[in-house]
Design an enzyme around this catalytic site. Structure first.
Site, PDB file in Angstrom:
ATOM      1  N   SER A 108       0.812  -1.217   0.000  1.00 16.06           N
ATOM      2  CA  SER A 108       0.000   0.000   0.000  1.00 16.06           C
ATOM      3  C   SER A 108       0.851   1.274   0.000  1.00 16.06           C
ATOM      4  O   SER A 108       0.326   2.355  -0.246  1.00 16.06           O
ATOM      5  CB  SER A 108      -0.952  -0.003   1.193  1.00 16.06           C
ATOM      6  N   ASP A 327      -3.010   5.473  12.069  1.00 12.56           N
ATOM      7  CA  ASP A 327      -2.152   5.047  10.968  1.00 12.56           C
ATOM      8  C   ASP A 327      -0.877   5.898  10.962  1.00 12.56           C
ATOM      9  O   ASP A 327      -0.901   7.063  10.558  1.00 12.56           O
ATOM     10  CB  ASP A 327      -2.919   5.189   9.643  1.00 12.56           C
ATOM     11  N   HIS A 330       1.182   4.856   6.594  1.00 10.89           N
ATOM     12  CA  HIS A 330       0.906   5.507   5.304  1.00 10.89           C
ATOM     13  C   HIS A 330       1.112   7.010   5.451  1.00 10.89           C
ATOM     14  O   HIS A 330       1.463   7.490   6.525  1.00 10.89           O
ATOM     15  CB  HIS A 330      -0.525   5.185   4.857  1.00 10.89           C
TER      16      HIS A 330
END
Ligand SMILES: *[C@@H]1O[C@H](CO)[C@@H](O)[C@H](O)[C@H]1NC(C)=O
Ligand SMILES: *[C@@H]1O[C@H](CO)[C@@H](O)[C@H](O)[C@H]1NC(C)=O
Length: 350
Positions: A108, A327, A330
C-alpha cells in the site's frame, strides 16, 4: 539510461529551474545528491487540491476530508543542499512518457505513491480525459490522449505465494506468478518490506520455502534478502535495459512504535534531525546490498532518510482506522509521496 546510477551514488543532474522570484537560473551541471537536504516551509505547496482529485482514496489518504484540522504539514518542500528540484510538470510528464506504461509494484505504500502521481498529473491537465479501472489486484489509470498508463500492481512480497496441500507457501525462489505482468513495462517501480514483518493473523502465508526445504518461519530479514535476490535474478536475466527502467522505492519509515516520542499521534511539524538509532533501517541495508551487487542498473529512490523526518505526514487518527487504530505508516495526500514523485520525476529526466 542517461543520468541513472546505482544505489547511494550521487546522480548527475542538470536542468533549468524557474522560480517565481528570479528569472530562469541554470543550475550548473554538478554532482548533486538530491536526497541530501532539508524540508523548507513553502506556502506555494501542496501541489494539488484533494477536492479536485475525485479518485483519491479518501478513507486511506485524504486526511483533510477525514477531518484532520491542522494544515501546516501541507506546506513543505524538499530542498536538496546542492541543487534545486525541477517543479513538477504533469503535462511535460505525459509528453515525455507518451505511449509508455509506468507500473508501481508493491504494497500500500506503492498505492500511496501511485495515487499521488495520478493526482499530481490530473491536476496539471484537468481537461485531459482519463480511464481509471481496477481489475483484480491491478489498477490502471490511463490518459488515452497521451497513451500513458500509470499502473499499480498490489504485490507485498514480490515473490510468489502458492496455494498447496500444506497451505499457503511463500516461495522465496519464484516470481513466476508476476513476471509476465512486469515484462514489457517501460518504467517499473518496485517496493517491498512492511509485509515481511507481519505475523499471526496478518501474515498471509503458512510456510516459507527455499530450495527444497520448507520452514514454519525464518528470520524475516534473511527471508527478505533471499526474495530480493530472486527478484534481482529476474531483473538481471529478463529486463531489457534499453527499453525498461527499473527503480526500487526505498523503505518507507513508520512512526508507529519505537522510543517514547516517536509515535506520530498529534505530530504537526517535521522533525529537525534524526535520532541516531532512527537513521539506519536494517531492511534498507539489505536492499542496498542486493541492488549494489546487480548486473543491471536499478535506481534506488532513496526516500528513507527524508521521510523519517516527516513524523507529521501520517494520517494518524485521520486514516482508515480512525482514532481507534491510528495510521503511522501511510502518508496523507497531498503530502510526502508527492515529494517521492518529484524525486522520481527528477531521476527519470535525461
Ligand atoms: C490499461 O488501460 C488502457 C486503456 O483502457 C489499455 O489500453 C491498456 O492495455 C491497459 N493496460 C494494462 C496493463 O492492462
Ligand atoms: C532438490 O531436489 C531435487 C530433486 O529431488 C534435486 O535434484 C536438487 O538437487 C535439490 N536441490 C537442492 C538445492 O537441494
Amino acid at each position: 539510461m542517461g543520468g541513472f546510477s546505482i544505489a547511494g551514488i550521487a546522480i548527475l543532474i542538470s536542468f533549468v529551474v524557474a522560480t517565481q522570484a528570479q528569472a530562469q537560473a541554470v543550475v550548473p551541471r554538478s554532482t548533486c545528491d538530491i536526497y541530501k537536504g532539508k524540508w523548507v516551509y513553502d506556502p506555494s505547496y501542496p501541489l494539488y487540491d484533494p477536492a479536485k482529485c475525485p479518485f483519491l482514496e479518501s478513507r486511506e489518504f485524504d486526511c483533510q476530508r477525514n477531518g484532520r484540522p491542522d494544515r501546516y504539514y501541507l506546506h513543505f518542500r524538499w530542498q536538496p543542499t546542492a541543487c534545486n528540484l525541477p517543479r513538477f510538470n504533469g503535462r511535460e510528464f505525459l509528453m515525455r512518457f507518451r505511449g509508455q506504461q509506468i507500473m508501481f509494484v508493491g504494497d500500500s505504500l506503492s498505492l500511496n505513491q501511485w495515487q499521488s502521481l495520478t493526482c499530481m498529473i490530473h491536476t496539471s491537465v484537468p481537461q485531459a480525459s482519463y480511464v481509471n479501472r481496477k481489475i483484480g489486484g491491478l489498477s490502471n489509470f490511463t490518459f488515452p490522449d497521451y497513451k500513458v498508463s500509470l499502473l499499480f500492481s498490489r504485490n507485498a512480497f514480490l515473490v510468489d505465494i502458492k496455494s498447496e496441500n500444506i497451505g499457503r507457501v511463500l516461495d522465496l525462489d519464484s516470481v513466476e506468478g508476476s513476471r509476465k505482468l512486469w515484462e514489457g513495462v517501460d518504467v517499473l517501480i518496485f517496493n517491498s518490506w512492511h509485509w515481511w514483518l507481519h505475523t499471526g493473523r496478518q501474515q498471509p502465508w503458512d510456510v516459507v520455502r527455499q530450495g527444497n526445504a520448507t520452514y514454519l518461519d525464518m528470520n524475516r530479514l534473511v527471508a527478505y534478502q533471499k526474495a530480493l535476490y530472486t527478484w534481482a535474478r529476474w531483473v538481471n536475466t529478463r529486463v531489457d535495459a534499453r527499453k525498461t527502467k527499473v527503480i526500487f522505492q526505498g523503505v518507507s519509515p513508520d512512526h508507529a512504535s519505537g522510543p517514547k516520542g516517536s509515535n506520530c499521534m498529534g505530530a504537526k511539524v517535521p522533525l529537525h534531525e534524526l535520532s541516531p538509532q532512527g537513521t539506519v533501517n536494517p531492511a534498507e541495508i539489505v536492499l542496498q546490498r542486493v541492488l549494489s551487487g546487480m548486473r543491471k542498473e536499478v535506481y534506488l529512490l532513496d526516500i528513507t532518510g527524508l521521510s523519517q523526518l516527516r513524523i507529521d505526514g501520517h494520517p494518524s487518527a485521520y486514516g482508515i482506522g480512525g482514532s481507534r487504530i491510528p495510521d503511522c505508516s501511510h502518508w496523507c495526500l497531498p503530502g510526502l509521496p508527492d515529494t517521492w514523485n518529484q524525486l522520481l520525476y527528477t531521476a527519470l529526466l535525461p
